[in-house]
Design an enzyme around this catalytic site. Structure first.
Site, PDB file in Angstrom:
ATOM      1  N   ASN A  88      13.649   4.726   9.437  1.00 14.73           N
ATOM      2  CA  ASN A  88      12.217   4.609   9.726  1.00 14.73           C
ATOM      3  C   ASN A  88      11.850   3.252  10.312  1.00 14.73           C
ATOM      4  OD1 ASN A  88      11.073   7.056   9.343  1.00 14.73           O
ATOM      5  ND2 ASN A  88      10.290   6.663   7.291  1.00 14.73           N
ATOM      6  N   PHE A 122       7.287  -2.320  10.021  1.00 17.15           N
ATOM      7  CA  PHE A 122       5.862  -2.139  10.286  1.00 17.15           C
ATOM      8  C   PHE A 122       5.051  -2.676   9.118  1.00 17.15           C
ATOM      9  CE2 PHE A 122       5.899   1.955   8.001  1.00 17.15           C
ATOM     10  CZ  PHE A 122       7.140   2.491   8.342  1.00 17.15           C
ATOM     11  N   MET A 278      20.520  25.667 -22.030  1.00 18.09           N
ATOM     12  CA  MET A 278      19.582  24.553 -21.771  1.00 18.09           C
ATOM     13  C   MET A 278      20.002  23.776 -20.524  1.00 18.09           C
ATOM     14  SD  MET A 278      18.122  22.893 -25.196  1.00 18.09           S
ATOM     15  CE  MET A 278      18.459  23.736 -26.727  1.00 18.09           C
ATOM     16  N   GLU A 361       5.110   5.275   1.802  1.00 16.59           N
ATOM     17  CA  GLU A 361       4.634   6.153   2.883  1.00 16.59           C
ATOM     18  C   GLU A 361       3.477   7.044   2.440  1.00 16.59           C
ATOM     19  OE1 GLU A 361       5.679   6.191   6.002  1.00 16.59           O
ATOM     20  OE2 GLU A 361       7.671   5.321   6.029  1.00 16.59           O
ATOM     21  N   GLY A 362       2.603   6.500   1.595  1.00 15.30           N
ATOM     22  CA  GLY A 362       1.494   7.276   1.041  1.00 15.30           C
ATOM     23  C   GLY A 362       1.939   7.834  -0.296  1.00 15.30           C
ATOM     24  N   SER A 363       1.301   7.336  -1.360  1.00 15.03           N
ATOM     25  CA  SER A 363       1.716   7.720  -2.716  1.00 15.03           C
ATOM     26  C   SER A 363       1.513   9.216  -2.948  1.00 15.03           C
ATOM     27  CB  SER A 363       0.871   6.938  -3.731  1.00 15.03           C
ATOM     28  OG  SER A 363      -0.469   7.384  -3.618  1.00 15.03           O
ATOM     29  N   ASN A 365      -0.428  10.552  -5.034  1.00 15.04           N
ATOM     30  CA  ASN A 365      -1.868  10.826  -5.128  1.00 15.04           C
ATOM     31  C   ASN A 365      -2.528  10.891  -3.749  1.00 15.04           C
ATOM     32  OD1 ASN A 365      -1.920  11.139  -7.861  1.00 15.04           O
ATOM     33  ND2 ASN A 365      -2.692   9.083  -8.331  1.00 15.04           N
TER      34      ASN A 365
HETATM   35  O1  GRA Z   1     -14.442  10.107  12.012  1.00 14.14           O
HETATM   36  P1  GRA Z   1     -13.950   8.816  12.558  1.00 14.14           P
HETATM   37  O2  GRA Z   1     -13.993   8.691  14.047  1.00 14.14           O
HETATM   38  O3  GRA Z   1     -14.568   7.630  11.839  1.00 14.14           O
HETATM   39  O4  GRA Z   1     -12.372   8.738  12.190  1.00 14.14           O
HETATM   40  C1  GRA Z   1     -11.949   8.902  10.861  1.00 14.14           C
HETATM   41  C2  GRA Z   1     -10.808   9.884  10.842  1.00 14.14           C
HETATM   42  O5  GRA Z   1     -11.030  10.977  11.681  1.00 14.14           O
HETATM   43  C3  GRA Z   1     -11.283   7.583  10.473  1.00 14.14           C
HETATM   44  O6  GRA Z   1      -9.895   7.723  10.833  1.00 14.14           O
HETATM   45  C4  GRA Z   1      -9.640   9.039  11.317  1.00 14.14           C
HETATM   46  N1  GRA Z   1      -8.396   9.559  10.736  1.00 14.14           N
HETATM   47  C5  GRA Z   1      -7.394  10.100  11.426  1.00 14.14           C
HETATM   48  N2  GRA Z   1      -7.240  10.299  12.729  1.00 14.14           N
HETATM   49  C6  GRA Z   1      -6.095  10.894  13.139  1.00 14.14           C
HETATM   50  C7  GRA Z   1      -8.080   9.585   9.404  1.00 14.14           C
HETATM   51  N3  GRA Z   1      -6.885  10.156   9.233  1.00 14.14           N
HETATM   52  C8  GRA Z   1      -6.445  10.483  10.471  1.00 14.14           C
HETATM   53  C9  GRA Z   1      -5.292  11.113  10.947  1.00 14.14           C
HETATM   54  N4  GRA Z   1      -4.306  11.501  10.146  1.00 14.14           N
HETATM   55  N5  GRA Z   1      -5.156  11.279  12.276  1.00 14.14           N
HETATM   56  C10 GRA Z   1     -11.405   7.289   9.010  1.00 14.14           C
HETATM   57  O7  GRA Z   1     -10.919   8.414   8.285  1.00 14.14           O
HETATM   58  P2  GRA Z   1     -10.988   8.516   6.707  1.00 14.14           P
HETATM   59  O8  GRA Z   1     -10.399   9.822   6.336  1.00 14.14           O
HETATM   60  O9  GRA Z   1     -12.373   8.181   6.248  1.00 14.14           O
HETATM   61  O10 GRA Z   1      -9.995   7.313   6.274  1.00 14.14           O
HETATM   62  P3  GRA Z   1      -9.763   6.639   4.839  1.00 14.14           P
HETATM   63  O11 GRA Z   1     -10.436   7.400   3.758  1.00 14.14           O
HETATM   64  O12 GRA Z   1     -10.034   5.194   4.965  1.00 14.14           O
HETATM   65  O13 GRA Z   1      -8.154   6.747   4.687  1.00 14.14           O
HETATM   66  C11 GRA Z   1      -7.448   7.922   4.680  1.00 14.14           C
HETATM   67  C12 GRA Z   1      -6.120   7.815   3.882  1.00 14.14           C
HETATM   68  C13 GRA Z   1      -6.361   7.523   2.419  1.00 14.14           C
HETATM   69  C14 GRA Z   1      -5.456   9.191   4.042  1.00 14.14           C
HETATM   70  C15 GRA Z   1      -5.245   6.696   4.527  1.00 14.14           C
HETATM   71  O14 GRA Z   1      -5.774   5.423   4.290  1.00 14.14           O
HETATM   72  C16 GRA Z   1      -3.809   6.732   4.048  1.00 14.14           C
HETATM   73  O15 GRA Z   1      -2.999   7.506   4.561  1.00 14.14           O
HETATM   74  N6  GRA Z   1      -3.404   5.874   3.062  1.00 14.14           N
HETATM   75  C17 GRA Z   1      -2.021   5.759   2.641  1.00 14.14           C
HETATM   76  C18 GRA Z   1      -1.363   4.535   3.207  1.00 14.14           C
HETATM   77  C19 GRA Z   1       0.126   4.643   3.370  1.00 14.14           C
HETATM   78  O16 GRA Z   1       0.681   5.722   3.548  1.00 14.14           O
HETATM   79  N7  GRA Z   1       0.816   3.516   3.333  1.00 14.14           N
HETATM   80  C20 GRA Z   1       2.237   3.505   3.572  1.00 14.14           C
HETATM   81  C21 GRA Z   1       2.709   2.150   3.870  1.00 14.14           C
HETATM   82  S1  GRA Z   1       4.217   2.039   4.805  1.00 14.14           S
HETATM   83  C22 GRA Z   1       5.530   2.382   3.778  1.00 14.14           C
HETATM   84  O17 GRA Z   1       5.365   2.801   2.693  1.00 14.14           O
HETATM   85  C23 GRA Z   1       6.926   2.125   4.305  1.00 14.14           C
HETATM   86  C24 GRA Z   1       8.052   2.830   3.550  1.00 14.14           C
HETATM   87  C25 GRA Z   1       9.291   2.979   4.374  1.00 14.14           C
HETATM   88  C26 GRA Z   1      10.152   4.230   4.047  1.00 14.14           C
HETATM   89  O18 GRA Z   1      10.584   4.410   2.893  1.00 14.14           O
HETATM   90  O19 GRA Z   1      10.422   5.040   4.949  1.00 14.14           O
END
Ligand code: GRA
Length: 383
Positions: A88, A122, A278, A361-363, A365
């Protein structure tokens, strides 16, 4: 069971399986114990083409697709989950550049990332912005010929070893989601400091902090337009979540294999422990968890290969696969008992690595809220 995979995909899977057994397995325990970042493996996996599956041939990719990427991720993670993270770190930034950067940047950096030459990473997460990406505080202020970055990124895979980074920062905080932008920067420049963070598992994949203090990012480093960063970030995560989910299937499988092998060898009360119901109960549940997760991963990958929306299906796959990895590793430990708990055998590593999949990559929850809010009609996942 071959799920009707094409000859080509079956040979990709075979290649990855052999690579993992030959190049990764012999030192997996040692690499984990000694927290070794295997830069040589980053390059070797690049040479055999593991990072190029979703990259067009003109930039050095193979165009084999997301299903191929998922098959490779599963095989690598089955042997050593931490090494799967490298996929990744090279593929994710290359894909984001492919999606939105200038032609000059694509030509300069995509081939280098997917050959495993420039180490990638990233940078999204911050001390107060994990699940809530939009809460990030890093800023990118326009200066004469580019941007000045200030802020702290944390829990970044490859932070201390990366040559390059995709960094998300606010160019205009007042606009919230619409004021975030993405940058592709080289890290051997003044204004960035890094440090390692210790963690429970995935030791061969370094995780750390990147601190930007008046770091100059040239104008060309902007990916896409100003304000497109949040959408690009969600797009990026949707793709890297898939390899992550496939990696979790690999851990679930490794744990199941260890449990089945042990159950067929270990004798207690005059018979192999596999004869006890079991144990059979746990093994049956492990098989179901693993196979269901794999099918969900394949579905999400196939949709991506058909260029159809798959955010919802990717979240379902990522959630299910992480749960499968954690369940199977826990069940394997119950079956192996002291041999599971012992650091001489890999099951304790599977359990430590499995837990990471419920966080990165997003918990779990976050995946659940994406899934449930789509079902309830509050927020469409596939947009
Ligand atoms: O309506 P708008 O024009 O304001 O747009 C909204 C929405 O349409 C705005 O963003 C747009 N949007 C998207 N557009 C295209 C939202 N989601 C998408 C999408 N999938 N595609 C705001 O949208 P919203 O829904 O109000 O956003 P929010 O509530 O601020 O956040 C949503 C959410 C909670 C899902 C998001 O913040 C999120 O996914 N959080 C999780 C963060 C994450 O996954 N972090 C991972 C870090 S990297 C990592 O872990 C590396 C590991 C490496 C490995 O093991 O591989």
């Amino acid at each position: 069971m071959d799920f009707g995979l094409s000859e080509e995909l079956m040979s990709v899977r075979e290649l990855a399986r052999e690579f993992a057994e030959k190049e990764i397995a012999p030192t997996a325990a040692k690499d984990d114990r000694e927290h070794t970042f295997r830069r040589d493996l980053v390059a070797k996996m690049g040479e055999v083409g593991f990072y190029g599956c979703v990259i067009p041939e003109q930039y050095g990719g193979t165009e084999l697709g997301f299903l191929a990427l998922a098959l490779i991720s599963e095989e690598i993670a089955r042997v050593h989950s931490a090494i799967r993270v490298y996929i990744n770190m090279q593929t994710g930034p290359a894909l984001t550049l492919l999606k939105a950067s200038s032609e000059e940047h694509k030509k300069r950096w995509i081939p280098s990332l997917i050959r495993g030459e420039a180490i990638g990473c990233f940078a999204i997460t911050e001390p107060d912005a994990g699940s809530d990406v939009a809460a990030m505080r890093t800023t990118a202020a326009r200066n004469g010929n580019g941007y000045t970055l200030n802020g702290t990124k944390t829990w970044i895979s490859n932070a201390t070893v990366a040559d390059t980074a995709v960094v998300f920062a606010y160019t205009d905080r007042a606009q919230k989601h619409h004021g975030m932008s993405a940058f592709f920067v080289e890290l051997d420049r003044p204004g960035v400091s890094r440090r390692d963070l210790d963690k429970m598992g995935a030791h061969a994949s370094p995780t750390g902090e990147l601190v930007f203090e008046n770091f100059h990012a040239p104008r060309q480093s902007l990916i896409g337009a100003e304000g497109e960063g949040f959408k690009l970030c969600m797009w990026h995560l949707n793709h890297t979540r898939l390899s992550c989910a496939a990696g979790a299937v690999g851990v679930a499988r490794a744990a199941r294999e260890a449990a089945v092998n042990y159950s067929n060898q270990r004798v207690q009360f005059g018979q192999k422990i596999g004869q006890f119901q079991m144990i059979q109960d746990l093994i049956a549940q492990m098989i179901v968890q693993e196979e269901a997760a794999r099918l969900l991963v394949y579905r999400a990958a196939l949709l991506a290969d058909q260029r159809r929306p798959n955010n919802l299906e990717t979240s379902i796959a990522k959630y299910a696969a992480a749960e499968a990895a954690a369940f199977n590793a826990d069940a394997a430990m119950k079956i192996l008992g002291a041999y599971g708990y012992s650091t001489e055998f890999p099951v304790e590593r599977y359990l430590r690595d499995a837990k990471s999949y419920q966080i990165v990559e997003g918990s779990a929850n976050i995946q659940k809220l994406i899934i449930a809010q789509d079902a309830l009609g509050y927020r469409k996942a596939n947009r």
